[in-house]
Design a protein around this motif. Structure first.
Motif, short mmCIF file in Angstrom:
data_model
loop_
_atom_site.label_atom_id
_atom_site.label_comp_id
_atom_site.label_asym_id
_atom_site.label_seq_id
_atom_site.Cartn_x
_atom_site.Cartn_y
_atom_site.Cartn_z
N PHE A 116 0.84 -1.12 -0.13
CA PHE A 116 0.08 0.16 0.11
C PHE A 116 0.63 1.34 -0.05
CE2 PHE A 116 -2.14 3.35 2.11
CZ PHE A 116 -3.23 3.59 1.39
N ARG A 117 1.87 1.32 0.82
CA ARG A 117 2.94 2.48 0.78
C ARG A 117 3.47 2.55 -0.46
NH1 ARG A 117 3.02 7.12 1.91
NH2 ARG A 117 1.62 6.37 3.96
N ARG A 118 3.92 1.86 -1.16
CA ARG A 118 4.50 1.63 -2.51
C ARG A 118 3.51 2.17 -3.56
NH1 ARG A 118 8.80 2.46 -5.20
NH2 ARG A 118 9.32 1.08 -6.84
N ILE A 119 2.24 1.87 -3.36
CA ILE A 119 1.36 2.42 -4.25
C ILE A 119 1.13 4.02 -4.15
CG2 ILE A 119 -1.34 2.55 -4.85
CD1 ILE A 119 -1.43 -0.50 -4.30
N VAL A 120 1.19 4.28 -2.76
CA VAL A 120 0.91 5.70 -2.68
C VAL A 120 2.14 6.29 -2.99
CG1 VAL A 120 1.02 7.45 -0.58
CG2 VAL A 120 -0.69 5.44 -0.50
N ASP A 121 3.37 5.83 -2.88
CA ASP A 121 4.63 6.56 -3.32
C ASP A 121 4.81 6.68 -4.78
OD1 ASP A 121 5.28 7.07 -0.62
OD2 ASP A 121 6.84 5.05 -0.58
N LEU A 122 4.30 5.65 -5.54
CA LEU A 122 4.52 5.42 -6.77
C LEU A 122 3.41 6.57 -7.52
CD1 LEU A 122 4.86 1.90 -7.73
CD2 LEU A 122 6.75 3.92 -8.34
N LEU A 123 2.45 6.76 -7.06
CA LEU A 123 1.09 7.51 -7.57
C LEU A 123 1.76 9.03 -7.07
CD1 LEU A 123 -2.04 5.98 -6.15
CD2 LEU A 123 -1.47 6.46 -8.58
N ALA A 124 2.38 9.14 -5.83
CA ALA A 124 2.90 10.78 -5.97
C ALA A 124 4.02 10.95 -6.92
CB ALA A 124 3.48 10.62 -4.28
N GLU A 125 4.94 10.07 -7.39
CA GLU A 125 6.15 10.16 -8.38
C GLU A 125 5.32 10.31 -9.37
OE1 GLU A 125 9.00 7.36 -10.18
OE2 GLU A 125 8.92 7.02 -8.00
N ARG A 126 4.30 9.69 -9.95
CA ARG A 126 3.72 9.78 -11.43
C ARG A 126 2.67 10.61 -11.58
NH1 ARG A 126 3.71 3.19 -13.05
NH2 ARG A 126 5.89 2.75 -12.44
#
Length: 513
Positions: free
Chosen positions: A135-145
């Protein structure tokens, strides 16, 4: 541009994993009679498993293959293309697929994405989520992209069935822009409102020959790749633009026009960008053709009317660009919409109250179909009000109070820069309270407007450092008999004269509590 012309252009779906690109893409293709292509599947059919390409040849080789596939598909028509999650983050792919097709970005909340990818019965391998906390990985990737995804028209798939989202895409892709005439002080022009319109600006505005684009840094990054290839781009710096900056931009445009012989000037950005472009167009010899592509709500709904400079030959409002606004500027634009609803359309105010605008959830953009309806309805009210001479005095609703008492400068007392919609919000609240205090409208109207502004996340009180008495004294020195636009009801504004100073002071003081 006709519906038939639009129908043959491919549809490209981009977005994060788990947002429904493949499932929805197949449904859209079936409804339109198009062929469906999944770029990841196509790559694997030609080059083998993607994981193997990464392992043996590296990411650079894989991205090169993606660019080849994108260039190939860009030349085709009648396709629905579901892209890999990063394919449309490559500017080269945006330039090819974005200019020859209609691109829609599917989005969803991190919670929904996690539920979909972990509950997928097919269990597609997702190496990016092979971590301790997906879940944290999804949040981080969404913030990046996220900043790069924002350049495309977005459709929220959260809590919505694939069939409903596919229906929205089909409705957007098969409908012509809504167009009507806007009348200004020196003539009229056409306003076209729709989604994914930027690639078709030349056709919609009737642009022939060279094209000079005046834009700002953020609009250039997000939206310029989707526009027709310009002969020159003049990019204004971010932040306050003083006379020196604007003069330099105007000279750049004039130099380009001298070299090119003739050209159409196109603005791509907010109202400030439009005014700069209009000034350059008006001051070059006898004037040159001007087209506006506004990227914020205020410029869109007012059709960027600028009485001080040259009027445009056309305004092309691609509402997908509004989805890229940050929360503060989107909400400020919605206040401008509210103002025009109070002037002339009870149904528009009702729609604002009932709509799901998601101003507190950056992962959930406002719906494209709702935005299109909102912009068209508001722009029509603006056009009608400006056309009727007897109603032009009503244009100052809310803003006259804000200007009289220095509310546009309110933000500078405790923040870095004023935003027009925020000062207007305070002016509208003050207007409604003053109207109720003087017995012109029911108190419930004031409460209704305040609740709506609060729901948009816009400040509704003055900072403690604002001095209502000093503002009132200053306003009294500047004006004798004060004329303000007040309200009897939604859609029933009027000009009041000789508004009592004591009532105005009482309202201003109430805005600090």
């Amino acid at each position: 541009m006709t519906s038939a012309g639009l129908d043959t252009r491919s549809i490209v779906l981009t977005g994060f994993m788990g947002t429904g690109k493949s499932t929805i893409g197949r449904l859209v293709a079936a409804q339109l009679g198009f062929d469906f292509v999944d770029t990841d599947v196509l790559i694997e059919e030609r080059h083998g498993p993607i994981a193997t390409i990464f392992a043996r040849q590296g990411e650079d080789a894989f991205r090169s293959i993606e660019r080849e596939i994108a260039a190939e598909l860009a030349a085709a028509r009648r396709l629905v293309v579901a892209t890999g999650g990063r394919l449309m983050l490559d500017p080269a792919n945006v330039a090819s697929l974005g200019r020859n097709g209609r691109v829609y970005c599917l989005v969803a909340t991190p919670e929904e994405i996690l539920e979909r990818v972990t509950g997928d019965s097919v269990r597609v391998e997702r190496p990016l989520l092979a971590v301790a906390d997906p879940f944290r990985r999804i949040v981080d990737l969404l913030a990046e992209r996220g900043p790069d995804y924002r350049r495309f028209a977005q459709l929220d798939t959260t809590g919505r069935s694939p069939e409903v989202v596919a229906g929205d895409i089909v409705a957007l892709a098969t409908s012509d822009p809504e167009a009507f005439a806007v009348v200004g002080p020196g003539g009229s022009w056409q306003l076209s409102v729709g989604t994914a319109l930027l690639p078709f600006v030349r056709q919609l505005a009737g642009i022939d020959g060279a094209l000079v684009v005046v834009t700002d840094v953020e609009s250039a990054r997000l939206h310029l790749p989707s526009c027709p290839t310009p002969d020159l781009v003049v990019t204004l710096a971010s932040g306050p633009r003083g006379p020196d900056v604007l003069d330099a931009a105007r000279h750049q445009v004039h130099d380009a026009l001298t070299r090119l012989g003739s050209a159409t000037i196109m603005s791509l950005g907010d109202r400030g960008v439009a005014v700069t472009a209009a000034s350059a167009a008006a001051t070059y010899r006898g004037g040159v053709d001007l087209v506006h592509c506004p990227t914020d709500l205020i410029a869109m709904v007012t059709a960027v009317v600028d009485e001080a400079h040259r009027q445009p030959r056309a305004v092309v409002a691609d509402v997908a660009t509004v989805q890229a606004l940050d929360r503060r500027h989107f909400s400020a634009g919605m206040v401008e919409v509210l103002k025009w609803g109070l002037i002339g359309a009870a149904a528009l105010v009702d729609g604002l109250e009932q709509g799901e605008w998601h101003t507190g959830e950056p992962a959930r953009p406002p719906a494209l179909l709702d935005l299109r309806t909102l912009v068209v309805a508001t722009a029509q009210i603006v056009a009608e009000t400006r056309l009727e001479a007897r109603r032009r005095d009503l244009l100052g609703l809310g803003q006259d109070v804000a200007s009289t008492f220095g509310l546009p400068d309110m933000e500078r007392l405790d923040r870095e820069q004023a935003v027009h919609g925020e000062s207007l919000a305070l002016g509208l609240i003050a207007t409604c309270r003053l109207s109720a205090l003087l017995g012109h409208c029911p108190v419930t109207l004031a409460g209704r407007v305040e609740r709506l502004i609060e729901s948009l996340g816009v400040p509704t009180t003055l900072p403690p450092t604002f001095d209502p008495r000093a503002a009132s004294r200053s306003a009294r020195r500047q004006a004798g008999g004060r004329r303000l636009v007040l309200l009897r009801d939604v859609g029933d504004p009027f000009v009041a004269t000789e508004v009592p100073d004591a009532a105005l002071l009482e309202v201003l003081e109430s805005l600090q509590t």
